[in-house]
Design a protein around this motif. Structure first.
Motif, short mmCIF file in Angstrom:
data_model
loop_
_atom_site.label_atom_id
_atom_site.label_comp_id
_atom_site.label_asym_id
_atom_site.label_seq_id
_atom_site.Cartn_x
_atom_site.Cartn_y
_atom_site.Cartn_z
N ASP A 1 -65.80 6.39 1.61
CA ASP A 1 -67.09 6.49 1.26
C ASP A 1 -68.07 7.09 2.75
O ASP A 1 -69.15 7.68 1.85
CB ASP A 1 -67.63 5.31 1.66
N LYS B 1 -68.52 10.62 -6.85
CA LYS B 1 -67.62 10.56 -5.89
C LYS B 1 -66.55 10.94 -6.25
O LYS B 1 -65.94 12.39 -5.59
CB LYS B 1 -67.48 9.34 -4.84
N ARG C 1 -70.60 10.82 1.91
CA ARG C 1 -72.18 10.26 2.20
C ARG C 1 -72.69 11.39 2.42
O ARG C 1 -73.83 12.56 2.93
CB ARG C 1 -72.64 9.03 3.07
N SER D 1 -75.59 11.26 -7.42
CA SER D 1 -75.31 10.10 -7.14
C SER D 1 -73.69 9.16 -7.16
O SER D 1 -73.54 9.55 -7.02
CB SER D 1 -75.80 9.41 -8.41
N GLU D 2 -74.05 7.86 -6.50
CA GLU D 2 -72.44 7.66 -6.25
C GLU D 2 -71.47 7.51 -6.94
O GLU D 2 -70.20 8.26 -6.82
CB GLU D 2 -73.01 5.86 -6.02
#
Length: 293
Positions: free
Chosen positions: A24, A47, A28, A43-44
């Protein structure tokens, strides 16, 4: 005893798999870096996409962790070569000839006739394909222009085609496409504006010089300030680009595009994109078509 090929293969697979795992914190870091340099907001749930698209860059440099790749980008890339490779890997390039055909009909039925009926109008007519990808949009614009006014040449119309991805720009400038890609071109236009490949180029087509002469491909990051263009445009195509940006970046780009459009000129967006809160600059005149006030 030397390891068997099976064991070696499994070890290699394990190493490769380890490179496909991004924490994570690493995500980021890279997400913020990508946003700062391209405006793309991830957005998340992107990933896995970032992980898969950048894994080849890690393998290329022999890196096992995305944090090491971030350090390479920030501290060990003085010429920006890896930044460019990263951008090429992360950007999405989906396009077709005459995609969203109502935009091209609008040019044929409104923009080009208005130009033709006003011989005193400023020349040349300037169009900008602001995310040209592999060039299908720009060449579609050129074909639409030549069909509306067969006498068009570089003195009458100029099409600027820009993209942030250097790989797709090189392919676009070549004007070479597979027959599958060219299947979206009406047969009459395909015969008129493209050459059919022979021999080693069987199954390909190439844009004729009359088409290429109207289109000029250049690298451009829409985040760049200022933009290098000095002349204003009659039409800007910026389709299926803004969906990758956050709202503040979208608003900023809309205002900047208004600044490089002539009075009463047009901005074409993708069918899933819309303009909000800029009534002082643009008015809607059709589906995803806006005119500068």
């Amino acid at each position: 005893m030397a390891p068997s090929h099976t064991v070696t293969g499994k070890l290699s697979s394990i190493l490769d798999d380890s490179r496909l795992t991004i924490s994570d914190a690493e995500f980021r870091q890279l997400r913020e870096f990508i946003h700062a340099h391209t405006g793309i907001a991830l957005s998340e749930h992107k990933k896995a996409l970032v992980c898969s698209r950048l894994s080849k860059r890690l393998r290329h440099h022999g890196l096992r962790h995305y944090s090491d790749y971030y350090v390479l980008l920030v501290e060990n890339d003085p010429e920006g070569a890896e930044l460019m490779a990263m951008i090429n890997a992360i950007t999405t390039n989906k396009t077709d000839f005459f995609r969203e055909p109502h935009h091209f009909r609008f040019l044929s039925e409104h923009v080009f006739p208005a130009y033709r009926q006003n011989p005193g109008r400023e020349r040349p007519l300037r169009l900008w394909s602001a995310a040209s990808s592999t060039g299908e949009e720009a060449y579609s614009l050129a074909m639409t222009a030549l069909e509306a006014m067969p006498s068009f040449n570089e003195q009458d119309i100029r099409i600027l085609a820009t993209d942030i991805d250097t790989d797709v720009l090189a392919r676009a400038a070549s004007g070479v496409y597979t027959q599958t890609q060219a299947s979206h071109i009406p047969e009459a236009l395909l015969r008129r504006y493209f050459l059919k490949g022979q021999g080693a180029h069987q199954g390909e087509v190439m844009a004729k010089p009359v088409l290429k002469s109207l289109v000029h491909f250049h690298w451009l990051n829409l985040q760049e300030e200022p933009w290098p263009m000095h002349e204003k445009f009659d039409v800007i195509f910026c389709r299926n680009v803004l969906i990758y940006f956050d709202k503040p970046t979208q608003q900023k780009l809309f205002r900047r595009m208004a600044g490089v459009l002539k009075k009463d000129a047009y901005l074409m967006l993708g069918h899933s994109e819309a303009m909000h809160g800029l009534n002082d600059l643009f008015k809607p005149v059709g589906h995803s078509i806006y005119q500068k006030k």
